[in-house]
Design a protein around this motif. Structure first.
Motif, short mmCIF file in Angstrom:
data_model
loop_
_atom_site.label_atom_id
_atom_site.label_comp_id
_atom_site.label_asym_id
_atom_site.label_seq_id
_atom_site.Cartn_x
_atom_site.Cartn_y
_atom_site.Cartn_z
N LEU A 81 -25.12 -9.02 32.92
CA LEU A 81 -25.88 -8.82 31.70
C LEU A 81 -25.00 -7.89 30.85
N SER A 82 -24.50 -8.39 29.73
CA SER A 82 -23.52 -7.66 28.93
C SER A 82 -24.03 -7.46 27.52
N ARG A 83 -23.66 -6.32 26.95
CA ARG A 83 -24.10 -6.01 25.59
C ARG A 83 -22.98 -5.29 24.85
N ALA A 84 -22.79 -5.68 23.59
CA ALA A 84 -21.90 -4.98 22.68
C ALA A 84 -22.76 -4.51 21.51
N THR A 85 -22.79 -3.20 21.29
CA THR A 85 -23.58 -2.62 20.19
C THR A 85 -22.63 -2.05 19.15
N LEU A 86 -22.80 -2.50 17.91
CA LEU A 86 -21.99 -2.01 16.80
C LEU A 86 -22.88 -1.18 15.88
N TRP A 87 -22.47 0.06 15.66
CA TRP A 87 -23.19 0.97 14.77
C TRP A 87 -22.56 0.90 13.39
N GLU A 88 -23.31 1.19 12.35
CA GLU A 88 -22.83 1.06 10.97
C GLU A 88 -21.62 1.94 10.67
N ASN A 89 -21.39 2.98 11.46
CA ASN A 89 -20.22 3.84 11.24
C ASN A 89 -18.95 3.30 11.90
N GLY A 90 -19.04 2.11 12.53
CA GLY A 90 -17.87 1.50 13.17
C GLY A 90 -17.77 1.78 14.65
N SER A 91 -18.67 2.57 15.20
CA SER A 91 -18.66 2.84 16.63
C SER A 91 -19.13 1.59 17.39
N LEU A 92 -18.40 1.22 18.41
CA LEU A 92 -18.71 0.05 19.23
C LEU A 92 -18.87 0.50 20.67
N VAL A 93 -19.98 0.12 21.29
CA VAL A 93 -20.23 0.42 22.70
C VAL A 93 -20.35 -0.90 23.44
N ILE A 94 -19.54 -1.05 24.48
CA ILE A 94 -19.51 -2.27 25.28
C ILE A 94 -19.96 -1.94 26.69
N GLU A 95 -20.90 -2.73 27.21
CA GLU A 95 -21.45 -2.49 28.55
C GLU A 95 -21.60 -3.81 29.29
N GLY B 288 -32.76 -0.42 13.21
CA GLY B 288 -32.68 1.01 12.93
C GLY B 288 -33.05 1.36 11.51
N ASP B 289 -33.45 2.60 11.33
CA ASP B 289 -33.82 3.09 10.01
C ASP B 289 -32.73 4.00 9.43
N SER B 290 -32.48 5.12 10.09
CA SER B 290 -31.50 6.07 9.56
C SER B 290 -30.07 5.66 9.88
N VAL B 291 -29.84 5.11 11.07
CA VAL B 291 -28.52 4.63 11.46
C VAL B 291 -28.69 3.18 11.90
N LYS B 292 -28.06 2.29 11.21
CA LYS B 292 -28.21 0.86 11.47
C LYS B 292 -27.27 0.42 12.59
N SER B 293 -27.72 -0.57 13.36
CA SER B 293 -26.91 -1.14 14.42
C SER B 293 -27.25 -2.61 14.58
N ARG B 294 -26.41 -3.27 15.35
CA ARG B 294 -26.62 -4.67 15.68
C ARG B 294 -25.98 -4.89 17.04
N TYR B 295 -26.58 -5.76 17.86
CA TYR B 295 -25.94 -6.00 19.13
C TYR B 295 -25.91 -7.46 19.52
N ILE B 296 -24.94 -7.77 20.37
CA ILE B 296 -24.78 -9.08 20.97
C ILE B 296 -25.05 -8.90 22.45
N GLU B 297 -25.88 -9.76 23.01
CA GLU B 297 -26.19 -9.70 24.44
C GLU B 297 -25.83 -11.04 25.06
N SER C 27 -27.53 -13.81 22.70
CA SER C 27 -28.44 -13.47 21.61
C SER C 27 -27.78 -12.41 20.73
N ILE C 28 -28.04 -12.53 19.43
CA ILE C 28 -27.51 -11.59 18.45
C ILE C 28 -28.70 -11.08 17.65
N THR C 29 -28.84 -9.78 17.57
CA THR C 29 -29.98 -9.21 16.85
C THR C 29 -29.73 -9.18 15.35
#
Length: 78
Positions: free
Chosen positions: A25-39, A9-18, A3-5
């Motif tokens: 159960l894996s998730r990659a979250t990408l924040w609008e500033n280019g920060s990527l968190v992988i779990e 977010g309002d002040s800081v936008k993000s999008r994730y792939i699950e 699934s892809i959202t």
């Protein structure tokens, strides 16, 4: 299952792939500033098997890190 959202977010936008599969159960979250968190969590025992943060300022960096993430979860043996 994948699934892809939409943008979240309002002040800081993000999008994730699950991705759920291969015992994870894996998730990659990408924040609008280019920060990527992988779990990734092992579904059976709920242990964290992967948790990394990266700065992905260029598209090729994002591609590289997401491909690495996909290879890690595809080859996981719990």
């Amino acid at each position: 299952m994948v699934s892809i959202t939409a943008e979240l977010g309002d002040s800081v936008k993000s999008r994730y792939i699950e991705i759920e599969g291969n015992g994870l159960l894996s998730r990659a979250t990408l924040w609008e500033n280019g920060s990527l968190v992988i779990e990734a969590l092992d579904i059976e025992n709920e242990n964290t098997v992967l948790q990394e943060s990266f700065e992905t300022l260029e598209t090729w960096q994002l591609d590289d890190k997401l491909n690495w993430w996909l290879s890690e979860i595809a080859t996981y043996e719990g």
